[in-house]
Write an enzyme that holds these catalytic residues in place. Structure first.
Site, PDB file in Angstrom:
ATOM      1  CE  LYS A  82      13.444  -7.905   4.602  1.00  0.00           C
ATOM      2  NZ  LYS A  82      13.154  -6.561   5.116  1.00  0.00           N
ATOM      3  CG  ASN A  98      11.492  -5.776  13.011  1.00  0.00           C
ATOM      4  OD1 ASN A  98      10.720  -4.975  13.555  1.00  0.00           O
ATOM      5  ND2 ASN A  98      11.400  -6.087  11.736  1.00  0.00           N
ATOM      6  CG  MET A 109       5.117  -1.653   4.050  1.00  0.00           C
ATOM      7  SD  MET A 109       3.919  -1.225   5.329  1.00  0.00           S
ATOM      8  CE  MET A 109       4.905  -0.169   6.375  1.00  0.00           C
ATOM      9  CB  THR A 127      13.398  -3.601   7.217  1.00  0.00           C
ATOM     10  OG1 THR A 127      12.252  -2.893   7.665  1.00  0.00           O
ATOM     11  CG2 THR A 127      14.161  -4.153   8.411  1.00  0.00           C
ATOM     12  CE  LYS A 132      11.262  -2.601  10.763  1.00  0.00           C
ATOM     13  NZ  LYS A 132       9.942  -2.707  11.364  1.00  0.00           N
TER      14      LYS A 132
HETATM   15  N1  LIG Z   1       4.502  -4.879   5.376  1.00  0.00           N
HETATM   16  C1  LIG Z   1       4.824  -4.427   6.579  1.00  0.00           C
HETATM   17  O1  LIG Z   1       4.027  -4.503   7.530  1.00  0.00           O
HETATM   18  C2  LIG Z   1       6.164  -3.782   6.851  1.00  0.00           C
HETATM   19  C3  LIG Z   1       6.326  -3.115   8.071  1.00  0.00           C
HETATM   20  C4  LIG Z   1       7.539  -2.502   8.355  1.00  0.00           C
HETATM   21  C5  LIG Z   1       8.578  -2.564   7.436  1.00  0.00           C
HETATM   22  N2  LIG Z   1       8.395  -3.244   6.274  1.00  0.00           N
HETATM   23  C6  LIG Z   1       9.540  -3.281   5.329  1.00  0.00           C
HETATM   24  O2  LIG Z   1       9.238  -2.437   4.227  1.00  0.00           O
HETATM   25  C7  LIG Z   1       9.807  -2.982   3.022  1.00  0.00           C
HETATM   26  C8  LIG Z   1       8.691  -3.228   1.996  1.00  0.00           C
HETATM   27  O3  LIG Z   1       7.766  -4.154   2.587  1.00  0.00           O
HETATM   28  P1  LIG Z   1       6.397  -4.528   1.861  1.00  0.00           P
HETATM   29  O4  LIG Z   1       5.544  -5.177   2.891  1.00  0.00           O
HETATM   30  O5  LIG Z   1       5.897  -3.380   1.073  1.00  0.00           O
HETATM   31  O6  LIG Z   1       6.927  -5.668   0.865  1.00  0.00           O
HETATM   32  P2  LIG Z   1       6.240  -6.252  -0.469  1.00  0.00           P
HETATM   33  O7  LIG Z   1       4.783  -5.996  -0.472  1.00  0.00           O
HETATM   34  O8  LIG Z   1       6.733  -7.638  -0.593  1.00  0.00           O
HETATM   35  O9  LIG Z   1       6.897  -5.352  -1.616  1.00  0.00           O
HETATM   36  C9  LIG Z   1       8.260  -5.479  -1.894  1.00  0.00           C
HETATM   37  C10 LIG Z   1       8.663  -4.430  -2.903  1.00  0.00           C
HETATM   38  O10 LIG Z   1      10.049  -4.619  -3.248  1.00  0.00           O
HETATM   39  C11 LIG Z   1      10.144  -4.771  -4.661  1.00  0.00           C
HETATM   40  N3  LIG Z   1      11.266  -5.645  -5.005  1.00  0.00           N
HETATM   41  C12 LIG Z   1      11.576  -6.845  -4.466  1.00  0.00           C
HETATM   42  N4  LIG Z   1      12.687  -7.343  -5.040  1.00  0.00           N
HETATM   43  C13 LIG Z   1      13.081  -6.435  -5.971  1.00  0.00           C
HETATM   44  C14 LIG Z   1      14.162  -6.364  -6.896  1.00  0.00           C
HETATM   45  N5  LIG Z   1      15.083  -7.343  -6.977  1.00  0.00           N
HETATM   46  N6  LIG Z   1      14.250  -5.293  -7.695  1.00  0.00           N
HETATM   47  C15 LIG Z   1      13.348  -4.279  -7.613  1.00  0.00           C
HETATM   48  N7  LIG Z   1      12.306  -4.278  -6.758  1.00  0.00           N
HETATM   49  C16 LIG Z   1      12.179  -5.344  -5.952  1.00  0.00           C
HETATM   50  C17 LIG Z   1       8.817  -5.356  -5.065  1.00  0.00           C
HETATM   51  O11 LIG Z   1       8.606  -5.209  -6.449  1.00  0.00           O
HETATM   52  P3  LIG Z   1       7.536  -6.164  -7.221  1.00  0.00           P
HETATM   53  O12 LIG Z   1       6.191  -5.539  -6.989  1.00  0.00           O
HETATM   54  O13 LIG Z   1       7.973  -6.121  -8.624  1.00  0.00           O
HETATM   55  O14 LIG Z   1       7.669  -7.542  -6.601  1.00  0.00           O
HETATM   56  C18 LIG Z   1       7.875  -4.518  -4.220  1.00  0.00           C
HETATM   57  O15 LIG Z   1       7.729  -3.226  -4.750  1.00  0.00           O
HETATM   58  C19 LIG Z   1      10.552  -4.255   3.461  1.00  0.00           C
HETATM   59  O16 LIG Z   1      11.899  -3.958   3.697  1.00  0.00           O
HETATM   60  C20 LIG Z   1       9.842  -4.641   4.747  1.00  0.00           C
HETATM   61  O17 LIG Z   1      10.669  -5.428   5.579  1.00  0.00           O
HETATM   62  C21 LIG Z   1       7.218  -3.838   5.956  1.00  0.00           C
END
Ligand SMILES: NC(=O)c1ccc[n+]([C@@H]2O[C@H](COP(=O)([O-])OP(=O)(O)OC[C@H]3O[C@@H](n4cnc5c(N)ncnc54)[C@H](OP(=O)(O)O)[C@@H]3O)[C@@H](O)[C@H]2O)c1
Length: 286
Positions: free
Chosen positions: A236, A173, A12, A96, A169
């Site tokens: 989560k 969900n 995202m 989220t 949110k």
């Molecule tokens: N994907 C969707 O469709 C969607 C839709 C609505 C809401 N969301 C929400 O939006 C958020 C991001 O989702 P996403 O799909 O982009 O997830 P993602 O692709 O798994 O990316 C997660 C991000 O968090 C970082 N991260 C994780 N643990 C960390 C830590 N301990 N310290 C620093 N950075 C950390 C990761 O860094 P690294 O790159 O280093 O791992 C990455 O930048 C989540 O809360 C998710 O629930 C997602």
């Protein structure tokens, strides 16, 4: 032009940063795994060495990371956002993470820093097309100030004071996980009772989960679930819903049951799959 820091360049966040770059903003980026910033830097973003550095001098600091622990990691301590952000800047959290994490962040930020919680409904294609639904919590004037920026990403809806966006949110969900669980179980029951799949789809089309059934039908029949929203993130979210419900003494027994499907699938090693793969897990036919 607004100076915007984007912290977290996952599925995202990387697209959020790209879209804001495309809209002509000055974008600074930081990600725990720095390589994920490379394409954005090639596209004109500036990579920061720490979240604090990205936040320093930014008008808005957008955080969009996995979970509450990740938010703490990027906002707290000497290299966190709270160490770099200045009075007059606004932190906008789009992860989220639930209301408790937002309350913790509010207590961390220096006096005079604005804070909005703005988690999103919609996935990667909705970011790319600027059609997310964004649930925003915070003071009305601050929400108004940042609605044009959020408007580059989708439709911002103010749902109440700080924390209301995070709460909204979780509410959204709750419907998602319950619906997927019911859809999987209904289809599983159809299989078990010997209905043909064609009959099962026709039946489901006439029910309250008809739209979901139609949307998921092809993926279920092909067994292919293109990655958009990781199953481990959905689990989560289900955990966050249960925690928030317990804190506020609300009985969410159906969601608790739906969570067990996600938890089982993740424990079996499916955490990196799209969350809709839980349907295949329920149907046991992968
Ligand atoms: N994907 C969707 O469709 C969607 C839709 C609505 C809401 N969301 C929400 O939006 C958020 C991001 O989702 P996403 O799909 O982009 O997830 P993602 O692709 O798994 O990316 C997660 C991000 O968090 C970082 N991260 C994780 N643990 C960390 C830590 N301990 N310290 C620093 N950075 C950390 C990761 O860094 P690294 O790159 O280093 O791992 C990455 O930048 C989540 O809360 C998710 O629930 C997602």
């Amino acid at each position: 032009m607004t100076a915007v820091a984007v912290i977290g360049l996952g599925a995202m966040g990387s697209r959020v940063a790209r879209r804001l770059l495309g809209a002509g903003h000055e974008v600074r980026v930081w990600n725990r795994t720095p390589e994920r910033a490379t394409d954005l830097v090639d596209g004109g973003a500036v990579a920061a060495a720490t979240p604090a550095e990205a936040a320093r001098g930014a008008d808005a600091v957008l955080t969009i990371v996995a979970d509450p622990a990740a938010l703490q990691a990027v906002t707290e301590g000497p290299s966190g956002v709270s160490a770099g952000v200045a009075a007059g800047s606004t932190v906008i959290d789009m992860s989220t993470i639930g209301p408790a994490a937002i309350a913790r962040l509010a207590a961390m930020l220096p006096e005079g820093t604005g804070l909005l919680d703005a988690p999103v409904l919609g996935s990667i294609s909705e970011v790319e097309t600027g059609s997310l639904t964004i649930f925003v919590g915070g003071p009305a004037p601050l929400v108004e100030q940042w609605t044009p920026l959020l408007g580059e990403l989708g439709s911002a809806i103010r749902v109440g004071p700080l924390g209301a966006g995070a709460a909204a949110k979780l509410v959204a969900n709750t419907t998602l996980f319950g619906t997927l669980g019911v859809l999987g179980e209904a289809l599983g029951l159809a299989d078990g009772l010997g209905l043909s799949r064609a009959a099962a789809w026709a039946v489901l089309a006439a029910t309250p989960v008809g739209a979901q059934a139609e949307r998921r039908r092809e993926a279920i029949e092909n067994g292919e679930f293109p990655p958009r929203f990781r199953l481990s993130l959905a689990r989560k979210d289900a955990d966050l819903i249960l925690e928030a419900a317990e804190t506020s003494r609300v009985d969410v027994r159906v969601t608790a049951a739906a969570r067990t499907w996600l938890a089982e699938a993740e424990d079996a090693g499916w955490g990196g799959e799209d969350y809709a793969a839980v349907l295949a897990w329920i149907l046991g036919r992968r």
